[in-house]
Design an enzyme around this catalytic site. Structure first.
Site, PDB file in Angstrom:
ATOM      1  N   ILE A 228       1.381  -1.566   0.089  1.00 53.79           N
ATOM      2  CA  ILE A 228       0.306  -0.134   0.809  1.00 53.79           C
ATOM      3  C   ILE A 228       1.021   1.126   0.258  1.00 53.79           C
ATOM      4  O   ILE A 228       1.748   1.677   1.125  1.00 53.79           O
ATOM      5  CB  ILE A 228      -0.929   0.082   1.086  1.00 53.79           C
ATOM      6  CG1 ILE A 228      -1.791  -1.459   0.766  1.00 53.79           C
ATOM      7  CG2 ILE A 228      -1.971   1.303   1.780  1.00 53.79           C
ATOM      8  CD1 ILE A 228      -2.793  -1.098   2.525  1.00 53.79           C
ATOM      9  N   PRO A 229       1.013   1.623  -1.091  1.00 54.80           N
ATOM     10  CA  PRO A 229       2.306   2.516  -1.246  1.00 54.80           C
ATOM     11  C   PRO A 229       2.223   3.828  -0.903  1.00 54.80           C
ATOM     12  O   PRO A 229       1.798   5.178  -1.866  1.00 54.80           O
ATOM     13  CB  PRO A 229       2.558   3.041  -2.323  1.00 54.80           C
ATOM     14  CG  PRO A 229       1.134   2.721  -3.358  1.00 54.80           C
ATOM     15  CD  PRO A 229       0.509   1.465  -2.191  1.00 54.80           C
ATOM     16  N   CYS A 230       1.621   3.647   0.712  1.00 54.33           N
ATOM     17  CA  CYS A 230       1.375   5.792   0.980  1.00 54.33           C
ATOM     18  C   CYS A 230       3.312   7.067   1.181  1.00 54.33           C
ATOM     19  O   CYS A 230       3.440   7.584   0.893  1.00 54.33           O
ATOM     20  CB  CYS A 230       1.518   5.221   3.113  1.00 54.33           C
ATOM     21  SG  CYS A 230       2.771   4.542   3.551  1.00 54.33           S
ATOM     22  N   HIS A 231       4.097   5.497   0.863  1.00 50.19           N
ATOM     23  CA  HIS A 231       5.166   6.868   0.105  1.00 50.19           C
ATOM     24  C   HIS A 231       4.973   7.225  -0.583  1.00 50.19           C
ATOM     25  O   HIS A 231       6.010   8.469  -1.194  1.00 50.19           O
ATOM     26  CB  HIS A 231       6.995   6.164  -0.240  1.00 50.19           C
ATOM     27  CG  HIS A 231       6.776   4.524  -0.634  1.00 50.19           C
ATOM     28  ND1 HIS A 231       6.220   3.768  -1.146  1.00 50.19           N
ATOM     29  CD2 HIS A 231       7.148   4.917  -1.900  1.00 50.19           C
ATOM     30  CE1 HIS A 231       6.203   3.563  -2.586  1.00 50.19           C
ATOM     31  NE2 HIS A 231       7.196   3.709  -2.852  1.00 50.19           N
TER      32      HIS A 231
END
Length: 260
Positions: A228-231
């Site tokens: 889950i690419p919150c970056h």
């Protein structure tokens, strides 16, 4: 490199009967957190005034519906037909199992954990012990067990994507969060590697354009890094800031994706 750990399980106190449960409620005993929970029939509040929720008066005891924690013994309250009596019925259920593996990557220690439904945690850290403690706290009283060969391959795949993110990470996920958080996390998964989006853009994509700060909090609450690419979420001026596992790691992940 992955380190397979041995099983570990929080030892829960035993509560022998309903009177003991009620005594624990009155004492607000923290040692039994996670063992059971209770609710109060709203009608009782109109009759009794005795501190928070009226708890503490013998008259209210029958109005507190004590329930065993669902992953161990679920208690269903059954109205016995009299205002001052409640019958409790138990149904046994198996404790949840969380499999996990600890490893090391270029961004530090990493922990990968999964339920039977999918990956529930990918976390970075500086100390493996801290990662394990956080996992226990989040999923207590689930049983934690070191992964088998199949799970070790899944964890190795997650670590490989962190080192070379161009291929993406296609794994079954089991994120734990509110409906709003889930909507944000689903929107994050649509951001392609090498691309970014602002918090405001994510808010607009989920139909909540004024919820920019709430989107930022949902990103900070994500515990499944990279998958889950919150970056990939940045400020409106494209500045990199705010990452659960540190801005240094966020910059490193973005740089790898942009050069892949």
């Amino acid at each position: 490199m992955l380190t397979m750990a041995t099983s570990t399980e929080r030892k829960l106190p035993t509560i022998p009967n309903d009177d003991a449960l009620w005594d624990a409620v009155k004492r607000r005993e923290r040692l039994v957190d996670g063992v059971f929970y209770y609710s109060v029939r709203l009608a009782s509040l109109a009759r009794t005034k005795a501190g928070p929720l009226g708890i503490g008066r013998g008259r209210l005891k029958a109005d507190v519906l004590t329930k065993r924690q669902a992953r161990r013994t679920r208690w269903a309250a059954v109205d016995a037909g009299r205002a001052n009596e409640t019958t409790l019925v138990a149904r046994r259920e198996p404790a949840a199992m969380i499999r996990f593996a600890l490893g090391e990557c270029s961004l530090g220690s990493i922990l990968v954990a999964a339920t039977e439904r999918g990956v529930c945690t990918i976390e970075f850290g500086d100390e493996p012990d801290t990662l394990m403690r956080n996992l226990r706290d989040r999923f207590s009283p689930a049983r934690l067990a070191g992964g088998d060969a199949t799970f070790e391959r899944l964890a190795a795949k997650a670590i490989a994507v962190i080192e070379a993110p161009a291929g993406g990470l296609d794994l079954p996920l089991d994120p734990h969060g509110t409906a709003f958080q889930q909507s944000v996390w689903q929107a994050l998964r649509l951001i392609a590697p090498g691309s970014t989006a602002s918090y405001a853009e994510i808010a607009a994509r989920i139909g909540r354009p004024k919820a920019v700060r709430a989107v930022a909090r949902a990103c900070a609450s994500n515990t499944i890094a990279v998958a889950i690419p919150c970056h990939r979420v940045v400020r409106s001026d494209a500045a990199v800031s705010g990452y659960r596992w540190g801005v240094r790691r966020k910059r490193a992940l973005l740089a790898r994706e942009q050069t892949a």
